[in-house]
Structures are given as structure tokens and as C-alpha cells.
Design a protein around this motif. Structure first.
Motif, mmCIF file in Angstrom:
data_model
loop_
_atom_site.group_PDB
_atom_site.id
_atom_site.type_symbol
_atom_site.label_atom_id
_atom_site.label_comp_id
_atom_site.label_asym_id
_atom_site.label_seq_id
_atom_site.Cartn_x
_atom_site.Cartn_y
_atom_site.Cartn_z
ATOM 1 N N PRO A 120 0.821 -1.217 0.000
ATOM 2 C CA PRO A 120 0.000 0.000 0.000
ATOM 3 C C PRO A 120 0.853 1.263 0.000
ATOM 4 C CG PRO A 120 -0.543 -1.467 1.854
ATOM 5 C CD PRO A 120 0.770 -1.905 1.286
ATOM 6 N N HIS A 121 0.342 2.307 -0.627
ATOM 7 C CA HIS A 121 0.952 3.625 -0.468
ATOM 8 C C HIS A 121 0.733 4.073 0.975
ATOM 9 C CE1 HIS A 121 1.779 7.893 -0.896
ATOM 10 N NE2 HIS A 121 2.257 7.664 -2.110
ATOM 11 N N PRO A 122 1.758 4.590 1.646
ATOM 12 C CA PRO A 122 1.597 4.982 3.060
ATOM 13 C C PRO A 122 0.471 5.959 3.318
ATOM 14 C CG PRO A 122 3.913 5.013 2.427
ATOM 15 C CD PRO A 122 3.134 4.794 1.166
ATOM 16 N N ASN A 123 0.174 6.831 2.347
ATOM 17 C CA ASN A 123 -0.882 7.829 2.533
ATOM 18 C C ASN A 123 -2.285 7.270 2.326
ATOM 19 O OD1 ASN A 123 1.141 9.684 3.010
ATOM 20 N ND2 ASN A 123 1.084 10.553 0.948
ATOM 21 N N ALA A 124 -2.374 6.003 1.922
ATOM 22 C CA ALA A 124 -3.684 5.367 1.744
ATOM 23 C C ALA A 124 -3.691 3.988 2.386
ATOM 24 C CB ALA A 124 -4.018 5.279 0.259
ATOM 25 N N LYS A 125 -2.844 3.819 3.363
ATOM 26 C CA LYS A 125 -2.579 2.507 3.958
ATOM 27 C C LYS A 125 -3.826 1.830 4.516
ATOM 28 C CE LYS A 125 -0.058 0.626 7.944
ATOM 29 N NZ LYS A 125 0.934 0.945 9.002
ATOM 30 N N GLN A 126 -4.599 2.535 5.318
ATOM 31 C CA GLN A 126 -5.724 1.896 6.009
ATOM 32 C C GLN A 126 -6.821 1.471 5.042
ATOM 33 O OE1 GLN A 126 -5.358 0.940 9.037
ATOM 34 N NE2 GLN A 126 -3.394 2.032 9.152
ATOM 35 N N SER A 127 -7.134 2.312 4.069
ATOM 36 C CA SER A 127 -8.199 1.957 3.121
ATOM 37 C C SER A 127 -7.766 0.796 2.228
ATOM 38 C CB SER A 127 -8.588 3.174 2.268
ATOM 39 O OG SER A 127 -7.466 3.717 1.599
ATOM 40 N N ILE A 128 -6.486 0.733 1.864
ATOM 41 C CA ILE A 128 -5.996 -0.373 1.038
ATOM 42 C C ILE A 128 -5.990 -1.670 1.843
ATOM 43 C CG2 ILE A 128 -3.987 -1.290 -0.195
ATOM 44 C CD1 ILE A 128 -3.302 1.652 -0.908
ATOM 45 N N ILE A 129 -5.499 -1.610 3.076
ATOM 46 C CA ILE A 129 -5.460 -2.809 3.924
ATOM 47 C C ILE A 129 -6.866 -3.355 4.145
ATOM 48 C CG2 ILE A 129 -5.022 -3.613 6.283
ATOM 49 C CD1 ILE A 129 -2.506 -1.867 6.295
ATOM 50 N N GLU A 130 -7.832 -2.470 4.371
ATOM 51 C CA GLU A 130 -9.212 -2.911 4.585
ATOM 52 C C GLU A 130 -9.774 -3.550 3.317
ATOM 53 O OE1 GLU A 130 -12.857 -3.636 6.489
ATOM 54 O OE2 GLU A 130 -10.842 -3.181 7.265
ATOM 55 N N THR A 131 -9.462 -2.971 2.170
ATOM 56 C CA THR A 131 -9.924 -3.532 0.897
ATOM 57 C C THR A 131 -9.386 -4.943 0.704
ATOM 58 O OG1 THR A 131 -9.971 -1.316 -0.096
ATOM 59 C CG2 THR A 131 -9.945 -3.195 -1.605
ATOM 60 N N VAL A 132 -8.094 -5.115 0.935
ATOM 61 C CA VAL A 132 -7.465 -6.426 0.743
ATOM 62 C C VAL A 132 -7.994 -7.432 1.762
ATOM 63 C CG1 VAL A 132 -5.276 -7.684 0.713
ATOM 64 C CG2 VAL A 132 -5.398 -5.382 -0.251
ATOM 65 N N LYS A 133 -8.251 -6.974 2.966
ATOM 66 C CA LYS A 133 -8.798 -7.856 4.008
ATOM 67 C C LYS A 133 -10.137 -8.446 3.570
ATOM 68 C CE LYS A 133 -10.604 -7.741 8.746
ATOM 69 N NZ LYS A 133 -10.925 -6.853 9.892
ATOM 70 N N ILE A 134 -11.002 -7.614 3.016
ATOM 71 C CA ILE A 134 -12.319 -8.075 2.557
ATOM 72 C C ILE A 134 -12.167 -9.093 1.423
ATOM 73 C CG2 ILE A 134 -14.451 -7.340 1.403
ATOM 74 C CD1 ILE A 134 -14.073 -4.620 2.915
ATOM 75 N N LEU A 135 -11.295 -8.780 0.485
ATOM 76 C CA LEU A 135 -11.063 -9.695 -0.639
ATOM 77 C C LEU A 135 -10.459 -11.013 -0.165
ATOM 78 C CD1 LEU A 135 -9.590 -7.100 -3.164
ATOM 79 C CD2 LEU A 135 -11.797 -8.258 -3.401
ATOM 80 N N LYS A 136 -9.538 -10.917 0.767
ATOM 81 C CA LYS A 136 -8.859 -12.108 1.288
ATOM 82 C C LYS A 136 -9.839 -13.041 1.981
ATOM 83 C CE LYS A 136 -4.947 -13.310 4.287
ATOM 84 N NZ LYS A 136 -3.839 -12.763 5.106
ATOM 85 N N GLU A 137 -10.709 -12.490 2.808
ATOM 86 C CA GLU A 137 -11.688 -13.309 3.533
ATOM 87 C C GLU A 137 -12.685 -13.944 2.575
ATOM 88 O OE1 GLU A 137 -13.334 -10.695 6.456
ATOM 89 O OE2 GLU A 137 -11.558 -10.777 7.761
ATOM 90 N N ALA A 138 -13.102 -13.193 1.551
ATOM 91 C CA ALA A 138 -14.045 -13.739 0.566
ATOM 92 C C ALA A 138 -13.400 -14.876 -0.223
ATOM 93 C CB ALA A 138 -14.508 -12.631 -0.375
#
Length: 479
Positions: free
Chosen positions: A138-156
């Protein structure tokens, strides 16, 4: 342990886990892979608005409403394009050749702050569709939104049967972590979207890479164009998510005879033409002393940009326009501006406009995208043959046309710029760019056939072997 060392170790752990998971995933059938992709898309649909709001709040770029559409584009729209795409096992068979799709392994997905959640969705989906694992940086300035996006995809993906560890995301975001991800021997390919320095680092890492350069696309409004519609499309594009898509227009070029009509139409639709003093003020705010763009302009509205640079503009202003005559790296208006700011150039005729657009692209944006609004097919073809771009968009908004939203180009958030732009491909990147093709080929001729010699034309009669040898040698020497 230092943070940078922790981040390096995290990347190594993610890659080890992903390698094990991908080796299992590589045995999945096309049907199994497609089911996982489908479930990921169905799940992410439920979170498009939440993720868009997270991205807008965290980065301060653009607006969440347009980011919802980008998330939808990167999932649902993309899915319709790739759902029937063959990527696993036997792809096709013809002319005694079978083509087999072979995953590359692990994709290093570098995500920018300008389009964080949509790019993360897109890169994870196309990586898995091609049979790969993926580790997201993730880009550091968008870290939380990217991590959350990947988390959702990963769980699915996991619920749909994907092996644990197939999708990874770096939590400790550092330059050292990204460098380790790019250079680690377990990384098969880097998919780099972001700043020019980062893309250069990807290409110099020693790992195969697909990267994109900056966009700086001019838009030529040729005299036969529907001027009102052309202006509408350009302003729609330049204001979409406040101009953060790199395929959006950066300059307008018109012919002398159309100038007045186009300017009137721009003003009517919300463009504000800066006077010389205002243009100087905004220009000094756009370009920093070191020659790089001020990140404070990215994704801001025209009103906010005016406020930040000390300019008073009408409250209905959508885009700021500066009339220019010069093109250079020192002129901020002839550079890429990821904000609702446009340069405006006037030329004598379409030939001069053609030269001007090449000049702009040579300063920045070679290999990326250009737009032309015209009904003259000869002029359009003349531009197509001469422009150093990978996408010449005709009568469509640049931002949405370049990514395949309003055109029939492949839907993509990573747009190759070809060799002229320093990229390894000129494609809109799809799963087909993230796989190798193994070819199984049957023999269809013998050595004699290649030499033009037929076995049947030489027969050896009893006691005449020497004559036969002489005949064969003579035939070969005469060819």
C-alpha cells in the motif's frame, strides 16, 4: 527491532506463505478459480461505499461519490470482461499447437494513493484470475483503506476455497518493505502503478515488471467536432474524482477559427479562464522549486485550488484554465496535473495542433493517452499514425475512456505506455498480461521437407548406390 527490519521480515513471511498457497492454487481448475473470483466480486460489492469514503477521508484526494463508481468499475465492470476469459490449463488448440495457461507465481501489487481501493481490487482480481498469488504494497498515505480492501477480498477468497496466504498485504509500510518485495526471489512479477520514481525502481529491481509512466494527455477539439459535447466530455473527465485518473485531459488545443466558440462553451459549462496574474499565482503553487508537482493540488476541487493559491473565482467554477503558448518542463500548465486544471493552446490549423500535441507529450506523458474530438476520419487517422501514445481516444472523456469505461478498451486501472513511455507493454493490463503461455507443438514436417528434398524422389536400384549419392549431393549443391 527497527521498524524497517520488521517490515522486511513481514514481507519475507508474506512471500513464503504466498508461495506455498500459490503452489496449491496452481492446481485449481478454471471452474474453481472462476468461483473464487465471483465470490470476491460479490463480497466487495457490499463495501464499495464504505471503502470509497475511507479512501477519500484518508488521502484527501477526490470525492467519495466518484470513488464508489471506480470501485464498482474495478470489480463488477471488470468481472464482466474477465469472467469467461480462459486463463487456466488448455486455452486453445489449432494447427497442431496447444496453448496452455501457466501462472507466473506471485505478483507484487504496488498501489498508489490516487486510486487506492479501486486499484487494489483490480490488481487482486486480475492476479488471482491468472492463477497467481498476490502481495499488496500500500501507499503509506492510503494505507488503512488499502489494507481494509485487501482484508475483505482475502476473507471472501478464503471462504470460496482459496488457500490461506494466497493474498497478502504489507501492514508495516516502509520503503525498505517495498524494495524487499520487488527484489525478493519469490516475487515473479511487479505490477507497478504510481509515481515515476517508484516505477523506475520497479524496472531496475531485477524482477520482471509492468509499470506505467505519467499521463499528460492533450485534448484536441478539431473544427468539425460538436464543440458543446466535446467541452462537456472534457469537463466531465477533468472533474471526475477531481482529476486524479492519469488518463484525464491536461491541455486543450483548438484551431484559430474555433477558439472563440470553444472558449464561450467552456465558460458556459463552468470553466474559469485565469488572467496573467492569477495564472502566475496558481502556477507557482502547482510546481515546487525542485521541479516536481505540489502534492497539495492532487484531487482538490477548482474552488479549493483557487483558495489555496489566493485567487477569487465564481462559486460555480468547475475547472481552472490557463491560456498558454509555451510548452516546457518549467511550465506547470504543460505538465501532468492530477487536479481540475487545464492549459489552453490555440494553433493555426490541425497540422500545427498535431505538432503541438507531440511537443506536449514529449515533455511528459509519452506513450500514455491522448484525446481527439472530431468528425473528420482523415484527421483522426493522421493523429493515430503520428502520436507517441498507446491510446488515442476519439469523442469520449479521457479519464473514463482510457480505463475502458466509455470505450471498448479492456477495463483496467493500470495503463501500459509502451517502449516509448518506458513501459514493457502498451496494453490496458488484464489477466492475460499476468500469465505465461506454454505451447505444445506437434511435428508437421521432416528435415528433408525443410530442405525441399522428398524421400520418394530418390530410390536406390541394385548396384547403383554410388550414382544415387552423387545425385543427392548434386541436388543439394544446386539449391
Amino acid at each position: 527491532m527497527d521498524r524497517d527490519l520488521l517490515s522486511i521480515q513481514e514481507v519475507r513471511d508474506l512471500l513464503r506463505e504466498c508461495k506455498v498457497a500459490q503452489s496449491k492454487y496452481a492446481t485449481f481448475s478454471q471452474e474453481e478459480v472462476d468461483r473464487i473470483i465471483y465470490e470476491m466480486v460479490e463480497e466487495i460489492k457490499l463495501h464499495n461505499e464504505k471503502l470509497a469514503k475511507m479512501a477519500a477521508e484518508e488521502t484527501g484526494f477526490g470525492n467519495w461519490e466518484d470513488k464508489v463508481l471506480k470501485n464498482k468499475f474495478a470489480s463488477e465492470y471488470l468481472y464482466e470482461y474477465i469472467k469467461d476469459m480462459k486463463t487456466i490449463g488448455k486455452l486453445k488448440e489449432e494447427n497442431k499447437v496447444i496453448e496452455i495457461g501457466v501462472p507466473m507465481g506471485i505478483i507484487a501489487a504496488l498501489i498508489p494513493s490516487t486510486n487506492p481501493t479501486s486499484t487494489a481490487i483490480y490488481k487482486v482480481l486480475i492476479s488471482l484470475k491468472a492463477g497467481n498469488g498476490v502481495v499488496v504494497s500500500p501507499h503509506p498515505n492510503a494505507k488503512q483503506s488499502i489494507i481494509e480492501t485487501v482484508k475483505i477480498l482475502k476473507e471472501a477468497a478464503k471462504k470460496a476455497g482459496a488457500p490461506e496466504g494466497l493474498i497478502g498485504v504489507i501492514q508495516n509500510t516502509t520503503m525498505e518493505a517495498t524494495t524487499e518485495l520487488m527484489k525478493n526471489r519469490n516475487t515473479s512479477l511487479i505490477l507497478a502503478t504510481g509515481g515515476e520514481a517508484m516505477v523506475r525502481a520497479a524496472y531496475s529491481s531485477g524482477t520482471p515488471a509492468i509499470g506505467v509512466g505519467p499521463g499528460n494527455g492533450p485534448a484536441f477539439i478539431e473544427k468539425t467536432a460538436n464543440k458543446a459535447l466535446a467541452v462537456k466530455r472534457i469537463l466531465d473527465s477533468k472533474t471526475f474524482d477531481n482529476g486524479v485518473i492519469c488518463a484525464s485531459e491536461q491541455s486543450i488545443i483548438v484551431e484559430e477559427e474555433s477558439k472563440r466558440e470553444v472558449i464561450e462553451e467552456l465558460k458556459k459549462q463552468g470553466a474559469y479562464f485565469l488572467d496573467r496574474d492569477e495564472s502566475k499565482k496558481l502556477g507557482e503553487f502547482i510546481l515546487r522549486s525542485n521541479g516536481t508537482m505540489n502534492p497539495q493540488i492532487v484531487g482538490k476541487t477548482a474552488l479549493k485550488l483557487a483558495q489555496l493559491s489566493g485567487i477569487n473565482v465564481p462559486c460555480n467554477t468547475r475547472v481552472l484554465v490557463s491560456e498558454e503558448t509555451e510548452v516546457s518542463k518549467n511550465n506547470p500548465y504543460s505538465r501532468e496535473k492530477l487536479a481540475p486544471i487545464l492549459a489552453f493552446y490555440t494553433e493555426e490549423n490541425w497540422e500545427k495542433a498535431c505538432e503541438r500535441s507531440i511537443e506536449i507529450l514529449n515533455v511528459e506523458g509519452k506513450g500514455h493517452t491522448m484525446v481527439i474530438h472530431s468528425e473528420n476520419k482523415d484527421v483522426i487517422m493522421a493523429f493515430a499514425l503520428k502520436k507517441p501514445v498507446s491510446r488515442l481516444l476519439v469523442n469520449t472523456p479521457g479519464a473514463l475512456g482510457g480505463v475502458g469505461g466509455t470505450t471498448n478498451l479492456a477495463p483496467a486501472m493500470t495503463l501500459g505506455c509502451g517502449a516509448v513511455g518506458g513501459s514493457s507493454t502498451s496494453d490496458n493490463i488484464t489477466p492475460l498480461n499476468l500469465m505465461n503461455i506454454r505451447r505444445v507443438a506437434w511435428g508437421v514436417s521432416e528435415l528433408e521437407d525443410l530442405k525441399g528434398v522428398s524421400n520418394s524422389q530418390y530410390t536406390c536400384e541394385d548396384g547403383k548406390l554410388e550414382e544415387l549419392v552423387k545425385k543427392v549431393i548434386a541436388d543439394i549443391l544446386n539449391r
